[in-house]
Design an enzyme around this catalytic site. Structure first.
Site, short mmCIF file in Angstrom:
data_model
loop_
_atom_site.label_atom_id
_atom_site.label_comp_id
_atom_site.label_asym_id
_atom_site.label_seq_id
_atom_site.Cartn_x
_atom_site.Cartn_y
_atom_site.Cartn_z
N VAL A 61 -73.62 48.11 85.81
CA VAL A 61 -74.51 48.55 86.25
C VAL A 61 -74.60 48.53 87.97
CG1 VAL A 61 -75.99 48.26 84.35
CG2 VAL A 61 -76.04 46.47 86.09
N GLU B 23 -83.59 51.57 94.85
CA GLU B 23 -83.24 50.21 94.75
C GLU B 23 -83.05 49.32 95.85
OE1 GLU B 23 -81.73 50.78 90.13
OE2 GLU B 23 -80.31 51.01 91.87
N LYS C 80 -81.43 55.52 80.73
CA LYS C 80 -80.22 56.28 81.35
C LYS C 80 -78.97 55.44 80.79
CE LYS C 80 -78.26 57.52 85.67
NZ LYS C 80 -77.84 56.66 86.12
N ARG D 171 -81.99 43.56 90.41
CA ARG D 171 -82.30 44.25 91.87
C ARG D 171 -83.93 44.94 91.77
NH1 ARG D 171 -77.73 48.93 91.10
NH2 ARG D 171 -78.21 49.34 88.99
N GLY E 197 -72.19 55.09 84.28
CA GLY E 197 -73.17 55.71 84.14
C GLY E 197 -74.57 55.42 83.83
N GLY E 198 -74.43 54.42 82.90
CA GLY E 198 -75.70 53.85 82.14
C GLY E 198 -76.00 52.91 83.13
N ASP E 199 -77.15 53.01 83.87
CA ASP E 199 -77.41 51.92 84.84
C ASP E 199 -78.85 51.90 85.45
OD1 ASP E 199 -77.67 54.38 86.42
OD2 ASP E 199 -76.14 53.67 88.11
N THR F 42 -76.31 62.71 94.24
CA THR F 42 -77.01 61.72 93.40
C THR F 42 -77.35 60.24 94.04
OG1 THR F 42 -76.12 62.63 91.34
CG2 THR F 42 -76.77 60.50 90.95
N ALA G 50 -69.18 62.56 92.19
CA ALA G 50 -68.62 61.96 93.36
C ALA G 50 -67.91 60.68 93.39
CB ALA G 50 -70.22 61.59 94.13
N1 LIG Z 1 -72.36 50.92 87.64
C1 LIG Z 1 -72.42 51.22 89.14
O1 LIG Z 1 -72.03 50.43 89.85
C2 LIG Z 1 -72.59 52.55 89.76
C3 LIG Z 1 -72.36 52.64 91.08
C4 LIG Z 1 -72.54 53.90 91.48
C5 LIG Z 1 -72.86 55.11 90.85
N2 LIG Z 1 -73.19 54.60 89.36
C6 LIG Z 1 -73.67 55.88 88.53
O2 LIG Z 1 -72.61 56.66 88.00
C7 LIG Z 1 -72.92 57.97 87.65
C8 LIG Z 1 -72.26 58.98 88.11
O3 LIG Z 1 -72.59 59.01 89.65
P1 LIG Z 1 -72.20 59.97 90.45
O4 LIG Z 1 -72.22 59.78 92.04
O5 LIG Z 1 -70.46 60.46 90.19
O6 LIG Z 1 -72.84 61.27 90.15
P2 LIG Z 1 -72.43 62.86 90.18
O7 LIG Z 1 -73.91 63.47 89.97
O8 LIG Z 1 -71.92 63.16 91.58
O9 LIG Z 1 -71.81 63.01 88.97
C9 LIG Z 1 -72.13 62.90 87.60
C10 LIG Z 1 -71.26 64.03 87.01
O10 LIG Z 1 -71.46 64.03 85.48
C11 LIG Z 1 -71.71 65.10 84.80
N3 LIG Z 1 -72.28 65.07 83.51
C12 LIG Z 1 -73.65 64.76 83.29
N4 LIG Z 1 -73.91 64.94 82.03
C13 LIG Z 1 -72.69 64.81 81.39
C14 LIG Z 1 -72.18 64.92 80.16
N5 LIG Z 1 -73.22 64.84 79.13
N6 LIG Z 1 -71.07 65.21 79.86
C15 LIG Z 1 -70.09 65.05 80.75
N7 LIG Z 1 -70.44 65.10 82.19
C16 LIG Z 1 -71.76 65.10 82.34
C17 LIG Z 1 -72.23 66.16 85.93
O11 LIG Z 1 -71.88 67.49 85.73
C18 LIG Z 1 -71.67 65.57 87.24
O12 LIG Z 1 -70.57 66.37 87.65
C19 LIG Z 1 -74.48 57.97 88.13
O13 LIG Z 1 -75.15 57.79 86.93
C20 LIG Z 1 -74.85 56.64 89.06
O14 LIG Z 1 -76.15 56.27 88.96
C21 LIG Z 1 -73.06 53.45 88.75
#
Ligand SMILES: NC(=O)c1ccc[n+]([C@@H]2O[C@H](COP(=O)([O-])OP(=O)(O)OC[C@H]3O[C@@H](n4cnc5c(N)ncnc54)[C@H](O)[C@@H]3O)[C@@H](O)[C@H]2O)c1
Length: 348
Positions: free
Chosen positions: A301, A64, A239, A53, A233-235, A92, A147
């Site tokens: 990712v 992105e 990160k 991307r 979350g590592g994406d 986020t 979320a």
């Molecule tokens: N792989 C994919 O296809 C994909 C798709 C969507 C989102 N994501 C990623 O997923 C992650 C989560 O997205 P979201 O929309 O739920 O975000 P969000 O911000 O709504 O939720 C993230 C949560 O993680 C918690 N958190 C942060 N650090 C922490 C830690 N060290 N220990 C425990 N909890 C911790 C926060 O308190 C928060 O509640 C993001 O990093 C996002 O980029 C990846």
């Protein structure tokens, strides 16, 4: 001013209509259907245009564009990732996307994709787990209760038959929110006060946190053999969520290696670190889980083909339901070359 013609109109699915559509169908049914759509497209992976991307990074986040085409339809998603946003009352991740007809180049669908991304990410996780998680999986850990978390939990229930979800977030308010949202879902929900407690007895460990750093949500000594890790979350460059030790002793499955090597957990590893492409497991060209001692890792990712599948699903749903409105989005002069004339005639 004259009314737009049929050719000017593009079906648009607003957030409101997306929510209606999901409730009309049932959230678990949507997740099951989306898993099927994503799986169909992974099976025909070679037909798609593929490119990492296009990412625009800043100190606080990333924006992105995620394009792909199967030769008949073209899709792209706009998506952001800003971990600091929730503290400011913003999400986020937000997204919207478009599907177009390759033959005319005309858009055929414009849709919100914030909810749709959460659904497609969860469906993709569940699809990967189907091939990689231990047999008789009934318990998952859900670390990061933001979320995406309810969607992730419900997809594992609907597709993997998970019965118990063990929640942990560094912010107890997020865990309380997630537990409340999942009450009545049929899942047994256990709120935990540490990641160690959350992964007790779980066969699937999902990490879905948001933090713009090399974080260690799971360290090597925490993770026993035989589990499946679903790392969401590592994406992004810089990160990640897992310690290197876990990567060294896991079999790592990825979407599109050129993108995952930049953005995924494996950014911590050398360029030639061995990975298996998930689509090849789905076609049967490569093996998924081999045995009960193997630790499998889906280094997710998020790839454009998953969004394409989701757009395809919504296009089909729009055709059979009324959950959309028509946007006057494409100029349609009577004479295709008289765009200026059309503008001139519209003068009031
Ligand atoms: N792989 C994919 O296809 C994909 C798709 C969507 C989102 N994501 C990623 O997923 C992650 C989560 O997205 P979201 O929309 O739920 O975000 P969000 O911000 O709504 O939720 C993230 C949560 O993680 C918690 N958190 C942060 N650090 C922490 C830690 N060290 N220990 C425990 N909890 C911790 C926060 O308190 C928060 O509640 C993001 O990093 C996002 O980029 C990846």
């Amino acid at each position: 001013m004259s009314q737009p013609s049929e050719k000017a109109l593009v079906p648009f699915v607003s957030v409101d209509n997306m929510m209606r559509l999901v409730h009309h169908t049932g959230v678990e049914q949507v997740l099951i259907d989306l898993t099927r759509y994503v799986e169909e497209d992974f099976r025909r992976w070679e037909q798609f245009d593929k490119t990492p991307r296009v990412a625009s990074h800043s100190d606080v986040g990333v924006i992105e564009l995620m394009p792909t085409s199967d030769g008949e339809a073209y899709g792209f998603k706009y998506v952001n990732g800003h971990p600091k946003n929730t503290a400011e009352g913003l999400q986020t991740v937000t997204a919207f996307g478009l599907l177009a007809d390759v033959y005319t180049g005309y858009p055929v669908l414009l849709t919100e994709m914030t909810i749709l991304t959460a659904l497609r990410t969860a469906a993709t996780s569940a699809m990967a787990a189907k091939y990689l998680a231990p047999k008789d999986t009934d318990t998952m850990a859900m670390i990061g209760n933001g979320a995406q978390s309810e969607f992730q939990s419900l997809a594992m229930k609907a597709i993997m038959g998970v019965k118990t979800v063990r929640l942990y977030d560094k912010d107890p308010a997020a865990t309380a929110k997630c537990a409340a949202n999942l009450a009545g879902s049929g899942l047994t929900v256990v709120s935990c006060s540490s990641p160690e407690e959350a992964i007790e007895g779980a066969q699937i460990l999902t990490t879905c946190t948001a933090d713009k750093q090399y974080a260690t949500i799971l360290s090597d000594n925490m993770v026993g053999a035989g589990v499946h890790i679903n790392a969401i979350g590592g994406d992004c460059p810089g990160k990640t969520e897992l310690s290197k030790g876990i990567l060294e002793r896991s079999d790592v499955f990825v979407e599109f290696p050129p993108q995952t090597r930049i953005e995924g957990e494996i950014q911590q590893m050398p360029e030639d670190f061995a990975v298996t492409e998930l689509w090849q497991v789905i076609t049967g060209a490569e093996q998924g889980r081999r045995d009960t001692r193997q630790t499998t890792l889906f280094d997710s990712v998020g790839f454009a083909i998953e969004d394409f599948s989701a757009l395809r699903y919504i296009r089909d749903k729009v055709a059979e339901t009324s959950f959309h409105e028509d946007l006057d989005m494409l100029a349609d002069p009577d004479d295709p070359r008289d765009l200026f004339g059309m503008l001139q005639r519209a003068k009031v």
